[in-house]
Scaffold this active site. Structure first.
Site, PDB file in Angstrom:
ATOM      1  N   GLU A  19      -6.057 -10.623  -0.519  1.00  0.00           N
ATOM      2  CA  GLU A  19      -6.761 -10.254   0.642  1.00  0.00           C
ATOM      3  C   GLU A  19      -8.587 -10.261   0.572  1.00  0.00           C
ATOM      4  OE1 GLU A  19      -5.306  -6.851   2.825  1.00  0.00           O
ATOM      5  OE2 GLU A  19      -3.309  -7.402   2.064  1.00  0.00           O
ATOM      6  N   GLU A  22       0.801  -1.019  -0.028  1.00  0.00           N
ATOM      7  CA  GLU A  22      -0.016  -0.070  -0.069  1.00  0.00           C
ATOM      8  C   GLU A  22       0.824   1.322   0.199  1.00  0.00           C
ATOM      9  OE1 GLU A  22      -2.726  -0.268   3.188  1.00  0.00           O
ATOM     10  OE2 GLU A  22      -3.445  -2.295   2.659  1.00  0.00           O
TER      11      GLU A  22
END
Length: 507
Positions: free
Chosen positions: A280, A167
């Site tokens: 995820e 991220e």
């Protein structure tokens, strides 16, 4: 009208009860036979404490090949200060240098490492931010090298792959290169911090897979574009980047279909030379007072989970697999994160009961043949076929010359809904193909009166062109085959020879 409604509801409830009481073979078996990997994020304390009377661990072992620690292996948990580390989670999972195995190896699983660098300041070790004003760029690079080298070296050969950087890209456009987030590492090293992270990780373990991981990059978008620009820049700098992890935190309003922007995005990542991974996945539904606002969303969710699995299978082997961020609603991160407005996002409910999402994934993996009547011929002797004995009182199974001329040589193959099939000869459909002594060197095959016994259930795996391997549920890595040097039928270990593969011809 009221009686009709009651009747319909009764049917629906009966069907739900039937499904929930089935004992599925499990996603792990079916995924292994399809040669794709499934995984889940886990809470290590739940593993250590064997919570919920063992249900947490037993469901992981039955359904997944991979796990990733939801917390405990990120820099904020490991990196206590310069040259000071907390190895408790990693060592328990895969073993310390003085102990070669941990919980992962003991249970036949693999661990993905998540993550080596999470550059948002909220996710940084606090001591780095506290000392930021005194840390020079050269010192920052040295700290980064020491940390990544130490962690990756400690677990070298024990980790299936690392999310090296997690991220790093902002959600909106900015003047920073690749829209990188403003973070300690960017302020000290600029965009090069990402390059250094991948270089240090590769040098520490040249054999481990290295991924960039992020959310909201699943479809063609500004953020996905910046991700591709980032990894292409890394590659142009001679840096090893094996793949891109797409998180897939989505909700039930989404649709995923071949050729759409999700598929196009995955294909362009692959075309540029990168593997991909669903890292995820969870699919949330709107909630109120702890329950879905619209109960039908659970069915929509199931269809969407199936679509994501189809997506992973479509791009396999360039798509390495699919991991969900947890597997039971009992321990999902979403309710707390969304102030209880989203939830029920995972394949199992809070009581560990499989939801429609689970059953649709099980079916997508294992239902490889349409129900019907078939002739079964060994690939090595396609002029012969498998049949039950002519004497209906006999349990014997044998090969016959010719092409399925009689009912005892024709088989009704029926999907059982739990990941397996039933095979019954037309000549006596109350019987089913069955195994005995299945773990001996050569296990036995016969027909027995159908009793819904595990020894009467079979897993089928397509190898292409109407050719299948057929294995017993009770020993699914083995197969029904012609025993070498004979014309006898038995159960043996699979080695992919023609004697072990069967041509299934629909009649």
């Amino acid at each position: 009208m009221r009686s009709i409604i009651i009747f319909i509801v009764s049917i629906c409830l009966t069907n739900i009860s039937f499904i929930s009481t089935q004992d599925p073979i499990g996603l792990r078996v079916s995924a292994t036979l399809r040669d794709i990997r499934l995984g889940t994020a886990v809470l290590v304390d739940n593993l250590k404490n064997n919570v919920d009377s063992g249900k947490y661990i037993s469901n992981i072992k039955k359904n997944y090949q991979w796990v990733v620690a939801e917390v405990g292996m990120k820099p904020k948990q490991i990196w206590l200060s310069e040259n000071s580390y907390n190895w408790a989670v990693g060592d328990w999972l895969v073993g310390s240098p003085s102990n070669s195995i941990g919980w992962i190896q003991q249970n036949g699983l693999q661990l993905r490492g998540h993550n080596l660098l999470w550059p948002g300041d909220n996710f940084m070790p606090p001591w780095l931010l506290q000392q930021e004003s005194t840390i020079t760029p050269d010192k920052a690079k040295s700290l980064l090298q020491n940390y990544i080298t130490t962690v990756v070296t400690r677990y070298r050969g024990k980790i299936a792959g690392w999310d090296v950087v997690n991220e790093a890209i902002d959600d909106w456009d900015s003047s920073r290169p690749f829209n990188l987030r403003d973070s300690f590492w960017f302020r000290k090293l600029g965009r090069d911090f990402i390059k250094y992270a991948f270089i240090f990780a590769h040098n520490a373990d040249p054999n481990v897979e290295l991924f960039y991981n992020d959310y909201s990059i699943e479809r063609i978008s500004l953020k996905a574009n910046r991700t591709l620009e980032l990894v292409n820049w890394l590659k142009s700098e001679g840096v090893t980047v094996h793949g891109i992890g797409m998180q897939w935190h989505i909700d039930v309003t989404k649709t995923v279909t071949p050729g759409d922007l999700y598929y196009q995005n995955a294909q362009r990542f692959i075309d540029q030379g990168y593997d991909i991974l669903v890292t995820e996945l969870d699919i949330s539904v709107p909630m109120r007072n702890g329950k879905p606002i619209n109960p039908t969303d659970i069915e929509k969710q199931g269809a969407l989970y199936r679509s994501l699995l189809q997506y992973a299978l479509h791009f396999h082997p360039k798509c390495h697999g699919l991991l969900t961020w947890g597997f039971t609603d009992r321990y999902s991160w979403l309710p707390a994160f969304s102030n209880n407005t989203k939830g029920d996002a995972l394949p199992f409910d809070a009581a560990y009961l499989p939801k429609p999402a689970y059953w649709k994934m099980q079916e997508e993996l294992a239902r490889v043949l349409t129900d019907g009547t078939y002739c079964l011929s060994p690939q090595s002797q396609s002029n012969k076929c498998l049949g039950a004995a002519n004497d209906v009182a006999s349990e014997n199974v044998q090969l016959y010359d010719g092409a399925c001329k009689t009912d005892n040589q024709k088989w009704n193959i029926t999907w059982l809904g739990d990941g397996t099939y039933r095979l019954s000869p037309i000549s006596i459909n109350t019987r089913a193909l069955s195994v005995f002594n299945v773990t001996t060197t050569v296990g036995g095959v016969q027909t027995t009166i159908w009793s819904n016994n595990i020894n009467q259930e079979w897993v089928l795996t397509s190898t292409g062109n109407n050719v299948y391997r057929i294995g017993p549920r009770s020993a699914w890595l083995r197969v029904i085959a012609i025993v070498s040097g004979t014309q006898n039928i038995g159960i043996i270990d699979y080695t992919s020879s023609n004697e072990q593969n069967w041509i299934l011809t629909s009649i």
